[in-house]
Design a protein around this motif. Structure first.
Motif, short mmCIF file in Angstrom:
data_model
loop_
_atom_site.label_atom_id
_atom_site.label_comp_id
_atom_site.label_asym_id
_atom_site.label_seq_id
_atom_site.Cartn_x
_atom_site.Cartn_y
_atom_site.Cartn_z
N ASP A 156 0.94 -1.14 0.29
CA ASP A 156 -0.12 -0.09 0.14
C ASP A 156 0.82 1.24 -0.07
O ASP A 156 1.70 1.33 0.88
CB ASP A 156 -0.91 -0.06 1.26
N PRO A 157 0.74 2.15 -0.96
CA PRO A 157 1.57 3.25 -0.83
C PRO A 157 1.38 4.13 -0.03
O PRO A 157 2.28 5.08 0.48
CB PRO A 157 1.12 4.05 -2.25
N ALA A 158 0.22 3.99 0.95
CA ALA A 158 -0.02 4.99 1.98
C ALA A 158 0.88 4.51 3.42
O ALA A 158 1.06 5.13 4.49
CB ALA A 158 -1.34 4.94 2.22
N THR A 159 1.38 3.29 3.37
CA THR A 159 2.20 2.60 4.46
C THR A 159 3.52 3.24 4.62
O THR A 159 4.38 3.36 3.80
CB THR A 159 2.34 1.22 4.20
N GLY A 160 3.91 3.48 5.97
CA GLY A 160 5.20 4.00 6.18
C GLY A 160 5.98 2.92 6.78
O GLY A 160 7.31 3.10 6.62
N ILE A 161 5.37 2.07 7.65
CA ILE A 161 6.20 0.95 8.26
C ILE A 161 5.43 -0.41 8.02
O ILE A 161 4.23 -0.38 8.14
CB ILE A 161 6.58 1.22 9.76
N GLY A 162 5.95 -1.28 7.45
CA GLY A 162 5.50 -2.39 7.20
C GLY A 162 6.06 -3.51 8.25
O GLY A 162 6.63 -3.18 9.19
N PRO A 163 5.89 -4.90 7.81
CA PRO A 163 6.45 -5.92 8.82
C PRO A 163 7.87 -6.19 8.90
O PRO A 163 8.75 -5.67 7.80
CB PRO A 163 5.53 -7.21 8.24
N LEU A 164 8.43 -6.87 9.69
CA LEU A 164 9.74 -7.30 9.70
C LEU A 164 9.88 -8.55 8.79
O LEU A 164 8.81 -9.15 8.46
CB LEU A 164 10.36 -7.51 10.99
#
Length: 477
Positions: A318-326
């Motif tokens: 998602d382009p809105a995501t700043g931090i995703g999963p590890l």
């Protein structure tokens, strides 16, 4: 699902020697998204033999620098055309937010290819120097067969810090991608084929640690280029020392961002978010120690906490995501263990903590600790996740002392309204890369670390030197 049943060796897609496979698991869905062969020592033998043949008898090392630069330029054009595909693939396999993949994961490797293609067009293999009895020739020759061992966090970036200069130098390469992120290496192999690079110049064997050590010890390897943990780097350096192999190591970091009292906090937070939290905090250059004077400590804590709390956490596609999963469950556990350690050490959680944002996926809550001291483990050890520790200092001399009081020396930043004064601070911090009000890695400048952050430099003309041997030829008559 992306299924690969072969290895890229000697310019061909060949069946692996074993039957083992590596499953690539999405950090977001925890579902298998790819499968590749698990390379064995026999596969390494075959790859090294192909690289050895290409180096000892093939055309690539015998081309001029300008001729190799022309081919690298063609590879760069192909890479540019598939850049978006590469970014999406890296996001899928390791969870990097797509915005970061489009900003760095794919464009920066392309920039490295373009830089070394341009450098090679005018680079001279030989130069003449005056000698006591006549002219002396200094000649630059490729070091030989290179083992490039890369991690999972920025797989193409790290691959290209090794492959691009090695190609220009005239070396041949055996690339071992990390088992978490082998898929992007397959896409790179397709580009090599399309560019018409001779067989055996690049060979790819995905594998785990034991096969990686077999590659490091292989007597057909002339140089080891490694990026990864400091512990693994020490092991590789010991093996290289035993065998007197050339080695370059880009290892861990625990970088400090120094906020001076004149820093404009609101305008700094956008760049700090990138510098501290890029790639979900899984970056060796991440600014994870935030140093603030006691005069403005509470203001800095409030600003940093607000910045971190505002980061959208979620689907990396998602382009809105700043931090995703590890990248993996073990990494999720590791980072949460460090959050527990910070709480036990007496630091105060002001954002985040041990509550997971989602039940599915290897997410952790981005976390900020206040009241940290530089002797705490959360301040000294590389966590490799979105965890920041804010440490107070008394004056600028104390800030510099704290920044330098680390086993690492990879990166750092200073934030100030007076950029010239920031340069004065930068000259006193013992790190290989430093930023004044920013964090930038440039393809034309050297990158590497002091102390336990590694040996040697990558990128820039300096990065090419690590793949060259220098020969002096004196003559009379």
């Amino acid at each position: 699902m992306r299924q690969h049943d072969t290895l890229f060796i000697g310019g061909e897609w060949v069946a692996p020697a074993g039957t083992g496979t590596i499953e690539v698991i999405s950090p977001h869905t925890e579902e298998v998204v790819g499968r590749v062969p698990d390379g064995t020592p026999a596969d390494v033998d075959r790859a090294v033999a192909a690289a050895r043949e290409a180096f000892d008898n093939g055309p690539w090392p015998r081309l001029t620098f300008a001729e190799r630069a022309e081919v690298i330029g063609r590879l760069a054009e192909i890479y540019a055309a598939r850049q978006a595909e590469m970014a999406e693939l890296i996001t899928e396999e390791m969870g990097s937010p797509i915005t970061f993949s489009n900003l760095a994961q794919a464009p920066q490797p392309l920039g490295m290819l373009q830089f070394y293609a341009e450098l090679g067009r005018t680079f001279q293999q030989e130069e003449q120097r005056p000698g006591l009895f006549g002219p002396t020739t200094v000649r630059r020759e490729p070091v030989g067969v290179v083992a490039a061992i890369v991690p999972w966090n920025v797989p193409q970036f790290v691959t290209m810090t090794k492959v691009a200069p090695a190609l220009l130098a005239g070396c041949t390469i055996v690339l071992k991608p990390a088992p978490e992120t082998p898929l992007d290496a397959y896409l790179l192999a397709e580009m090599f084929q399309e560019a018409g690079i001779p067989p055996g110049v690049l060979n790819i064997v995905p594998a785990g640690r034991e096969t990686g050590e077999y590659l490091v010890r292989h007597d057909g390897i002339d140089k080891i280029a490694f990026t990864g943990s400091t512990a693994a780097g020490r092991r590789i350096a010991a093996i290289a020392g035993e065998q007197l192999k050339r080695v370059s190591l880009e290892l861990g970091g625990k970088s400090a961002a120094i906020f001076l009292d004149d820093a404009d906090l609101p305008s700094s937070m956008g760049m700090l978010a990138i510098a501290s939290l890029m790639n979900n905090g899984q970056a060796c250059v991440a600014q994870t120690r935030i140093l603030a004077s006691r005069n403005r400590y509470d203001e800095v804590v409030e600003a940093v906490a607000g910045m971190v709390a505002a980061q959208p956490v979620g689907d990396p596609a998602d382009p809105a995501t700043g931090i995703g999963p590890l990248v993996a469950q073990r990494q999720q556990t590791r980072v949460e263990d460090y959050i527990k350690i910070g709480m036990e050490e007496g630091a105060k959680v002001v954002v985040g903590g041990l509550t997971r944002p989602y039940d599915r996926g290897w997410y952790v809550a981005p976390t900020v600790f206040a009241g940290a001291t530089n002797d705490m483990r959360i301040s000294r050890e590389e966590i490799f996740g979105p965890v920041l520790a804010i440490i107070p200092y008394e004056d600028e001399a104390d800030a510099i002392r704290i920044a330098n009081d680390s086993d690492y020396g990879l990166c750092g930043t200073v934030w100030t309204a007076d950029a010239d004064h920031g340069m004065d601070i930068a000259r006193q911090v013992r790190t290989g890369t430093y930023g004044v009000n920013c964090l930038m890695l440039e393809a034309n400048t050297p990158f590497g670390g002091y102390k336990a952050s590694g040996l040697g430099r990558e990128l820039g003309p300096e990065g090419l030197n690590g793949y060259l041997e220098y020969k002096t030829i004196a003559r009379l008559g």
